[in-house]
Design a protein around this motif. Structure first.
Motif, short mmCIF file in Angstrom:
data_model
loop_
_atom_site.label_atom_id
_atom_site.label_comp_id
_atom_site.label_asym_id
_atom_site.label_seq_id
_atom_site.Cartn_x
_atom_site.Cartn_y
_atom_site.Cartn_z
N ARG A 32 -3.13 -75.58 74.57
CA ARG A 32 -2.94 -74.42 73.71
C ARG A 32 -2.00 -74.79 72.58
N PRO A 33 -1.98 -74.02 71.51
CA PRO A 33 -1.16 -74.39 70.34
C PRO A 33 0.32 -74.18 70.57
N PHE A 34 1.10 -75.02 69.94
CA PHE A 34 2.55 -74.87 69.94
C PHE A 34 2.99 -73.77 68.99
N PHE A 35 2.44 -73.77 67.79
CA PHE A 35 2.85 -72.78 66.81
C PHE A 35 2.37 -71.39 67.24
N GLY A 36 3.27 -70.44 67.16
CA GLY A 36 2.96 -69.07 67.56
C GLY A 36 3.27 -68.77 69.01
N MET A 37 3.86 -69.71 69.76
CA MET A 37 4.23 -69.43 71.15
C MET A 37 5.13 -68.21 71.23
N HIS A 38 4.81 -67.31 72.14
CA HIS A 38 5.66 -66.14 72.38
C HIS A 38 5.22 -65.43 73.66
N ARG A 39 4.15 -64.68 73.58
CA ARG A 39 3.70 -63.87 74.72
C ARG A 39 2.54 -64.57 75.42
N PHE A 40 2.66 -64.70 76.75
CA PHE A 40 1.64 -65.37 77.55
C PHE A 40 1.09 -64.38 78.58
N GLU A 41 -0.22 -64.24 78.61
CA GLU A 41 -0.89 -63.43 79.62
C GLU A 41 -1.98 -64.29 80.26
N TRP A 42 -2.04 -64.24 81.60
CA TRP A 42 -2.96 -65.09 82.35
C TRP A 42 -4.18 -64.29 82.79
N PRO A 43 -5.36 -64.92 82.86
CA PRO A 43 -6.60 -64.17 83.12
C PRO A 43 -6.59 -63.35 84.41
N ASP A 44 -6.02 -63.88 85.48
CA ASP A 44 -6.08 -63.19 86.78
C ASP A 44 -4.75 -62.56 87.18
N ASP A 45 -3.90 -62.29 86.23
CA ASP A 45 -2.56 -61.81 86.55
C ASP A 45 -2.20 -60.68 85.60
N GLU A 46 -1.64 -59.60 86.14
CA GLU A 46 -1.28 -58.46 85.31
C GLU A 46 0.10 -58.60 84.68
N SER A 47 0.85 -59.62 85.06
CA SER A 47 2.20 -59.80 84.52
C SER A 47 2.14 -60.44 83.13
N VAL A 48 3.29 -60.41 82.46
CA VAL A 48 3.41 -60.96 81.11
C VAL A 48 4.63 -61.88 81.07
N GLU A 49 4.45 -63.08 80.53
CA GLU A 49 5.56 -64.01 80.36
C GLU A 49 5.83 -64.24 78.88
N PHE A 50 7.02 -64.81 78.61
CA PHE A 50 7.42 -65.12 77.24
C PHE A 50 8.01 -66.51 77.17
N HIS A 51 7.55 -67.29 76.19
CA HIS A 51 8.03 -68.65 76.01
C HIS A 51 8.06 -68.95 74.51
N LEU A 52 9.15 -69.52 74.04
CA LEU A 52 9.29 -69.88 72.63
C LEU A 52 9.39 -71.39 72.48
N GLY A 53 8.94 -71.88 71.33
CA GLY A 53 9.19 -73.25 70.96
C GLY A 53 10.67 -73.47 70.69
N HIS A 54 11.09 -74.73 70.70
CA HIS A 54 12.53 -75.03 70.58
C HIS A 54 13.12 -74.57 69.25
N GLY A 55 12.40 -74.77 68.17
CA GLY A 55 12.94 -74.34 66.87
C GLY A 55 13.15 -72.84 66.82
N ASP A 56 12.16 -72.07 67.29
CA ASP A 56 12.30 -70.62 67.30
C ASP A 56 13.46 -70.19 68.20
N MET A 57 13.62 -70.88 69.35
CA MET A 57 14.71 -70.52 70.26
C MET A 57 16.06 -70.80 69.62
N ILE A 58 16.22 -71.93 68.97
CA ILE A 58 17.49 -72.25 68.32
C ILE A 58 17.81 -71.22 67.25
N ARG A 59 16.83 -70.88 66.44
CA ARG A 59 17.08 -69.89 65.38
C ARG A 59 17.43 -68.53 65.95
N LEU A 60 16.77 -68.14 67.04
CA LEU A 60 17.07 -66.86 67.67
C LEU A 60 18.50 -66.85 68.21
N LEU A 61 18.87 -67.89 68.94
CA LEU A 61 20.22 -67.95 69.51
C LEU A 61 21.28 -67.91 68.41
#
Length: 254
Positions: A180-209
């Protein structure tokens, strides 16, 4: 609850369903003499996640689950509070408090909206709690708000590389190919799962912090030992020995 984001409600329902499966692992970690971290239970002596001296520090565990990290901190002299989105997880945590005779506050709330005053804590910590189940653009500003100047934010989560290489199928381990693409990482939803995860790339995380007034002090890329085991099927030991499947961020409030 009016105004609660959809992922908060979805993850609350999911973790209320899953809570019983985590009671046994929670008991084992409460009973452990020393902390160990992540999917592979890597010892604290190897990871160096915690500061050398937490005694006398006010801490909050964001997404505490069964509360074992707060228990470890309490035994080291900290004054912890645990917060979790799942009432069922907190029920297990209270049972373990009774069993081990160790009490600290447990609060039912999302880490995106924490019912504590500004500058209430010296340490905010999350291991696969808020760190993946809450939107980082909401929970990290909250963590920064809760910290006093000089306070630490420490959180453990899946590595960026793992999230780019793990298949959609729940029982399939990470591959050696980008899926899957690196750019645009944020919200992850899996086909067989109702939960939602969140993951950011390192640059976005550094800027957020940094945008929240937090200075990045370290990024630990975890590597399990040769004989490590895990109950999670989405990564093999061979993979985790070649590439980091987990990472720990450490940041400090300016």
């Amino acid at each position: 609850m009016t105004g609660t984001a959809d992922h908060v409600l979805r993850n609350r329902a999911a973790w209320d369903r899953w809570a019983a499966d985590y009671a046994g692992p929670g008991l084992r970690r409460w009973a452990a003499a020393e902390p160990s971290w992540g999917l592979w239970s890597i010892p604290e002596a190897q990871v160096g996640l915690l500061s050398a001296d937490v005694a006398g520090r006010d801490s909050i565990e964001l997404g505490c689950g069964t509360g074992y990290i707060s228990a470890w901190l309490a035994r080291r002299g900290a004054r912890p509070a645990g917060l979790d989105n799942s009432a069922a997880q907190l029920a297990t945590a209270r049972q373990l408090q009774d069993r081990f005779g160790l009490r600290f506050p447990l609060v039912h709330a999302s880490a995106e909206r924490v019912p504590f005053a500004d500058a209430s804590f010296d340490l905010a910590i999350s291991e696969y709690g808020a760190s993946i189940w809450c939107d980082p653009y909401r929970w990290i500003p909250e963590a920064a708000r809760l910290l006093r100047p000089g306070g630490e934010l420490i959180f453990l989560l899946n590595s960026v590389l793992l999230m780019l290489t793990v298949p959609d199928a729940e029982d399939q381990p990470a591959t050696d190919r980008l899926l899957r693409p690196f750019f645009g990482m944020h919200r992850f939803e899996w086909p067989d799962d109702e939960s939602v995860e969140f993951h950011l790339g390192h640059g976005d995380m550094i800027r957020l912090l940094r945008g929240c007034g937090l200075e990045v002090e370290d990024l630990l890329e975890l590597r399990p030992g040769p004989g490590a085991t895990t109950t999670y099927p989405f990564v093999t030991l061979d993979w985790a020995r070649r590439w980091p499947c987990e990472e720990v961020w450490k940041a400090r409030k300016r």
